[in-house]
Design a protein around this motif. Structure first.
Motif, PDB file in Angstrom:
ATOM      1  N   GLY A   1      22.038  55.627  97.237  1.00  0.00           N
ATOM      2  CA  GLY A   1      23.661  56.369  97.174  1.00  0.00           C
ATOM      3  C   GLY A   1      24.220  56.890  97.453  1.00  0.00           C
ATOM      4  N   LEU A   2      25.210  57.576  97.741  1.00  0.00           N
ATOM      5  CA  LEU A   2      26.097  58.139  99.326  1.00  0.00           C
ATOM      6  C   LEU A   2      25.369  59.395  99.734  1.00  0.00           C
ATOM      7  CD1 LEU A   2      29.913  57.780  97.200  1.00  0.00           C
ATOM      8  CD2 LEU A   2      28.184  56.202  99.116  1.00  0.00           C
ATOM      9  N   ALA A   3      24.440  60.168  98.678  1.00  0.00           N
ATOM     10  CA  ALA A   3      24.128  61.162  98.901  1.00  0.00           C
ATOM     11  C   ALA A   3      22.396  61.143 100.165  1.00  0.00           C
ATOM     12  CB  ALA A   3      23.643  61.613  98.229  1.00  0.00           C
ATOM     13  N   ALA A   4      22.208  59.591  99.760  1.00  0.00           N
ATOM     14  CA  ALA A   4      20.622  59.271 100.897  1.00  0.00           C
ATOM     15  C   ALA A   4      21.130  59.336 102.098  1.00  0.00           C
ATOM     16  CB  ALA A   4      20.345  58.066 100.061  1.00  0.00           C
ATOM     17  N   VAL A   5      22.289  58.553 102.414  1.00  0.00           N
ATOM     18  CA  VAL A   5      23.598  58.618 103.546  1.00  0.00           C
ATOM     19  C   VAL A   5      22.757  59.203 104.634  1.00  0.00           C
ATOM     20  CG1 VAL A   5      24.810  57.243 105.061  1.00  0.00           C
ATOM     21  CG2 VAL A   5      25.032  56.330 102.930  1.00  0.00           C
ATOM     22  N   PRO A   6      22.932  60.766 105.122  1.00  0.00           N
ATOM     23  CA  PRO A   6      22.814  61.414 106.517  1.00  0.00           C
ATOM     24  C   PRO A   6      20.697  61.226 106.480  1.00  0.00           C
ATOM     25  CG  PRO A   6      23.621  62.460 104.567  1.00  0.00           C
ATOM     26  CD  PRO A   6      23.593  61.489 103.422  1.00  0.00           C
ATOM     27  N   PHE A   7      20.368  61.629 105.007  1.00  0.00           N
ATOM     28  CA  PHE A   7      19.329  61.417 105.433  1.00  0.00           C
ATOM     29  C   PHE A   7      18.521  60.154 106.330  1.00  0.00           C
ATOM     30  CE2 PHE A   7      19.355  64.127 101.890  1.00  0.00           C
ATOM     31  CZ  PHE A   7      19.335  65.579 102.803  1.00  0.00           C
ATOM     32  N   VAL A   8      18.992  59.159 105.829  1.00  0.00           N
ATOM     33  CA  VAL A   8      18.944  57.906 106.532  1.00  0.00           C
ATOM     34  C   VAL A   8      18.887  58.394 107.826  1.00  0.00           C
ATOM     35  CG1 VAL A   8      18.933  55.258 106.213  1.00  0.00           C
ATOM     36  CG2 VAL A   8      18.742  56.256 104.037  1.00  0.00           C
ATOM     37  N   LEU A   9      20.280  58.029 108.601  1.00  0.00           N
ATOM     38  CA  LEU A   9      20.900  58.621 109.661  1.00  0.00           C
ATOM     39  C   LEU A   9      19.944  58.955 110.563  1.00  0.00           C
ATOM     40  CD1 LEU A   9      24.411  58.967 109.117  1.00  0.00           C
ATOM     41  CD2 LEU A   9      23.420  56.993 110.226  1.00  0.00           C
ATOM     42  N   LEU A  10      19.552  60.339 109.863  1.00  0.00           N
ATOM     43  CA  LEU A  10      18.560  61.492 110.610  1.00  0.00           C
ATOM     44  C   LEU A  10      17.391  60.610 110.556  1.00  0.00           C
ATOM     45  CD1 LEU A  10      18.696  64.970 108.398  1.00  0.00           C
ATOM     46  CD2 LEU A  10      19.312  64.499 110.403  1.00  0.00           C
ATOM     47  N   VAL A  11      16.056  59.342 109.624  1.00  0.00           N
ATOM     48  CA  VAL A  11      15.083  58.867 110.187  1.00  0.00           C
ATOM     49  C   VAL A  11      15.678  57.649 111.046  1.00  0.00           C
ATOM     50  CG1 VAL A  11      14.094  57.745 108.700  1.00  0.00           C
ATOM     51  CG2 VAL A  11      14.667  59.436 107.840  1.00  0.00           C
ATOM     52  N   ALA A  12      16.508  57.317 111.227  1.00  0.00           N
ATOM     53  CA  ALA A  12      16.491  56.082 111.950  1.00  0.00           C
ATOM     54  C   ALA A  12      16.299  56.945 113.478  1.00  0.00           C
ATOM     55  CB  ALA A  12      18.264  55.142 111.685  1.00  0.00           C
ATOM     56  N   GLY A  13      17.696  58.203 113.492  1.00  0.00           N
ATOM     57  CA  GLY A  13      17.156  59.114 115.119  1.00  0.00           C
ATOM     58  C   GLY A  13      15.904  59.348 114.890  1.00  0.00           C
ATOM     59  N   ALA A  14      15.130  59.646 114.336  1.00  0.00           N
ATOM     60  CA  ALA A  14      13.853  59.894 114.288  1.00  0.00           C
ATOM     61  C   ALA A  14      12.938  58.377 115.068  1.00  0.00           C
ATOM     62  CB  ALA A  14      13.045  60.406 113.435  1.00  0.00           C
ATOM     63  N   LEU A  15      13.476  57.281 114.218  1.00  0.00           N
ATOM     64  CA  LEU A  15      12.145  56.291 113.686  1.00  0.00           C
ATOM     65  C   LEU A  15      12.849  55.766 116.301  1.00  0.00           C
ATOM     66  CD1 LEU A  15      12.693  54.116 111.262  1.00  0.00           C
ATOM     67  CD2 LEU A  15      10.913  55.561 112.254  1.00  0.00           C
ATOM     68  N   ALA A  16      14.417  55.501 115.972  1.00  0.00           N
ATOM     69  CA  ALA A  16      14.736  55.324 117.409  1.00  0.00           C
ATOM     70  C   ALA A  16      13.840  56.327 118.599  1.00  0.00           C
ATOM     71  CB  ALA A  16      16.485  55.834 117.983  1.00  0.00           C
ATOM     72  N   ALA A  17      13.690  57.883 118.659  1.00  0.00           N
ATOM     73  CA  ALA A  17      13.051  58.558 119.324  1.00  0.00           C
ATOM     74  C   ALA A  17      11.311  57.671 119.502  1.00  0.00           C
ATOM     75  CB  ALA A  17      13.118  59.566 119.004  1.00  0.00           C
ATOM     76  N   LEU A  18      11.091  57.178 118.288  1.00  0.00           N
ATOM     77  CA  LEU A  18       9.469  57.259 118.186  1.00  0.00           C
ATOM     78  C   LEU A  18       9.279  55.821 119.368  1.00  0.00           C
ATOM     79  CD1 LEU A  18       6.653  56.954 117.342  1.00  0.00           C
ATOM     80  CD2 LEU A  18       7.955  56.436 115.155  1.00  0.00           C
TER      81      LEU A  18
END
Length: 439
Positions: free
Chosen positions: A347-364
């Motif tokens: 859903g739309l509300a989850a997109v910002p959280f997925v973006l945050l997680v994607a950034g954290a995974l990029a750092a990892l």
């Protein structure tokens, strides 16, 4: 186009132009950019190029997705705000994962002295065999027909034809690749990788080795990388008549081929608008249950016989919703980036959280690629393509590339400079000691 449209496009372009500055700065200093910087470049490649070209009058032609400019005003405003914030949300996720503690650039790998010659021999042998097989295959019948017959004959084992690409990604992480002879050998692997994957019928597989060589070995300036990128788009357009039967019997000019390539293979803003319009605020009305596409991705390498309930990819469910049919029976799917995949799964509300997680995974991934340099190519180029393809597509190409790289590292490489390869200073001291008269 209205003044609002120009304002929205300008908002997206300016936001992404600022966000991509670290990527350009790294290239200018001949440093491999961070994973999150490649992800920012992905937004520009798959969203900004199309929006900018349509803004100046370049045509858009796609029978499945309407132009972003023809969607409702509310949808245009919503997607523009989301796109302008997306790379910054990823950077916030990276900061939360302590991206600043990750090294600026991966260290090089070194071959074990006794394993250098065996690797070069085996890599050259495998590359040559698959190169010759590719040449023989494409010489027998049209390439779009070869693709079908190859898929029927090899099935999942078609991944064998990716091997030269994996060898190239592994080799580019080595100190050897930076020498003159190493550059020549890497260039040969580029040729082998491009020709070996011709029967597979995917233009991405043909062009990816070239891009990896240019970025990881040549370390181009931003202007040169832009030139290479434009050249790759033109080559991809010219290959349409070879790779797709729809273009084989038509006499389409190069400009129209470029427009078709941009509209069908690169432009993701129309796909994003469609995906958002088909998404709930929270939950899903496309997937059989929330997160079904991610479950399939997690089990992608698990045989269906062991997990018959794993379902299908997000792209398959999305495509089936648009064109009809069952996801399991589709032999193709629309390109679906990770933002669209998040909205259709949760859903739309989850997109910002997925973006945050994607950034954290990029750092990892930055820290992992420093610890394991063979992960440099798969992590960086997966990030570059994350706005264009869903997770199973990235896992198929880059996940297996990472696994092969780690296995090859264990077999052939070391993470420290071998004692048999002294630095220039030590080598000079050694020569001086030989020339010094005995006491």
């Amino acid at each position: 186009m209205s003044a609002l449209d120009y304002t929205l496009v300008l908002l997206v372009l300016v936001s992404h132009a600022i966000a991509v500055l670290p990527f350009l700065r790294a290239l200018r200093h001949h440093i491999v950019p961070r994973t999150i910087d490649f992800a920012t470049a992905s937004f520009i490649l798959y969203y900004d190029v199309d929006l900018a070209l349509q803004s100046i009058g370049v045509a858009y032609a796609n029978q499945y997705f309407p132009s972003w400019f023809s969607t409702s005003e509310g949808m245009r405003v919503g997607t523009a705000i989301l796109l302008s914030l997306a790379p910054w949300l990823m950077r916030i996720g990276g900061l939360l994962a302590h991206q600043d503690r990750a090294p600026l650039e991966p260290r090089p790998l070194w071959f074990r002295p006794s394993r250098r010659a065996p690797f070069h021999f085996l890599a050259a042998l495998a590359g040559t065999i698959l190169l010759l097989y590719g040449l023989i295959s494409v010489g027998s019948q049209p390439l779009y027909a070869v693709r079908v017959s190859l898929a029927q004959a090899w099935g999942p084992l078609v991944i064998v034809f990716y091997l030269p690409t994996y060898l190239l990604a592994f080799y580019l992480a080595h100190k050897d690749a930076r020498s003159h002879l190493g550059t020549v050998f890497a260039a040969y692997l580029v040729l082998a990788a491009a020709i070996a994957t011709l029967p597979v019928g995917e233009r991405t597989l043909l062009l990816l080795p070239i891009l990896m060589f240019v970025v990881l070995r040549l370390r181009p300036s931003p202007l040169r990388l832009l030139s290479v990128g434009m050249g790759i788009v033109v080559v991809a357009a010219l290959m349409l008549a070879v790779y797709k039967w729809q273009y084989a019997e038509t006499n389409v000019g190069t400009p129209n081929l470029v427009v078709d390539t941009l509209s069908t293979d690169i432009a993701r803003a129309p796909v994003l608008a469609t995906a958002l319009s088909m998404s709930d605020a929270l939950g899903t009305k496309i997937m059989p249950y929330p997160g079904a596409g991610y479950v399939y991705s997690a089990l992608f390498l698990v045989p269906r016989g062991l997990a018959p309930w794993k379902g299908s990819s997000s792209a398959s469910y999305f495509t089936a919703q648009l064109v009809g049919g069952q996801p399991e029976s589709l032999g193709w799917g629309f390109g679906l980036g990770f933002v669209e995949e998040a909205s259709t799964n949760f859903g739309l509300a989850a997109v910002p959280f997925v973006l945050l997680v994607a950034g954290a995974l990029a750092a990892l991934s930055d820290r992992l690629s420093f610890r394991f340099p063979s992960l440099t190519a798969p992590t960086r180029f997966a990030a570059l393509m994350m706005c264009g393809y869903d997770l199973p597509s990235l896992i198929l190409l880059f996940g297996i590339m990472a696994i092969v790289g780690l296995l090859l590292s264990t077999a052939f490489s070391t993470y420290r400079r071998p004692l048999s390869e002294p630095t220039k200073t030590n080598a000079r001291r050694h020569v001086d000691s030989l020339q010094r008269p005995p006491a």
